[in-house]
Design an enzyme around this catalytic site. Sequence first.
Site, PDB file in Angstrom:
ATOM      1  N   ASP A  19     -20.245 -50.144 -12.793  1.00  0.00           N
ATOM      2  CA  ASP A  19     -18.849 -50.162 -12.402  1.00  0.00           C
ATOM      3  C   ASP A  19     -18.122 -49.238 -13.384  1.00  0.00           C
ATOM      4  OD1 ASP A  19     -16.359 -51.203 -11.216  1.00  0.00           O
ATOM      5  OD2 ASP A  19     -16.137 -52.217 -13.141  1.00  0.00           O
ATOM      6  N   ASP A  21     -14.314 -49.167 -14.257  1.00  0.00           N
ATOM      7  CA  ASP A  21     -13.205 -49.699 -15.057  1.00  0.00           C
ATOM      8  C   ASP A  21     -13.577 -50.994 -15.765  1.00  0.00           C
ATOM      9  OD1 ASP A  21     -11.514 -47.566 -14.219  1.00  0.00           O
ATOM     10  OD2 ASP A  21     -11.261 -48.595 -12.310  1.00  0.00           O
TER      11      ASP A  21
END
Length: 196
Positions: A19, A21
């Site tokens: 991922d 963020d």
Amino acid sequence: MTTSDRIGQRRPPDAVLFDRDDTLIVDVPYLADPALVRPVPGAAAQLALLRAAGVRVGVVSNQSGVARGLISPEQLAAVLARVEELLGPFDTWQICPHGPDDGCGCRKPRPGLILAAAAALGTAPERCVVIGDIGADVDAALAAGAGAVLVPTAVTRAEEIERARATACVATDITEAVAVALYGPRPAERSGRDEP
């Protein structure tokens, strides 16, 4: 076979998918300015370790700011370029630009991003491990048949952590998450018991 068993495989995965963020870079909501990109501590070192081990790396990220009109495609591209300047090249970028109500198949927790990343890398989802900070990352990985490691942050809900403990793996930081992806969880983590 459980996800813990799959992650505990003897050989390293073909790919580790991150991922973006709060997993690779510090989260700035609807980040549109490349100057604000700051890597999470340890991210550069762990990515270098994976690359040196011959494990391909990719990013799987929801970016609904595009659909919401808060980030232009050009701004998003500039941010992604800055991430690569700071953290090195990624073998695949899979970005969902859709909003939560668009009904796409790529927005996590749906498996589309993970399936697309595996296809782009010429491997099976089962040979990938996804590292992320919220339940949607784990759910997308499991739906695709990949392994998953959750690295909780302040925004991770308690129920997401408990669900990940039961269905995947939980790590304290990116360094531990990469170790789990490469070598599998420690025996106490597999059994859910504390070490003596």
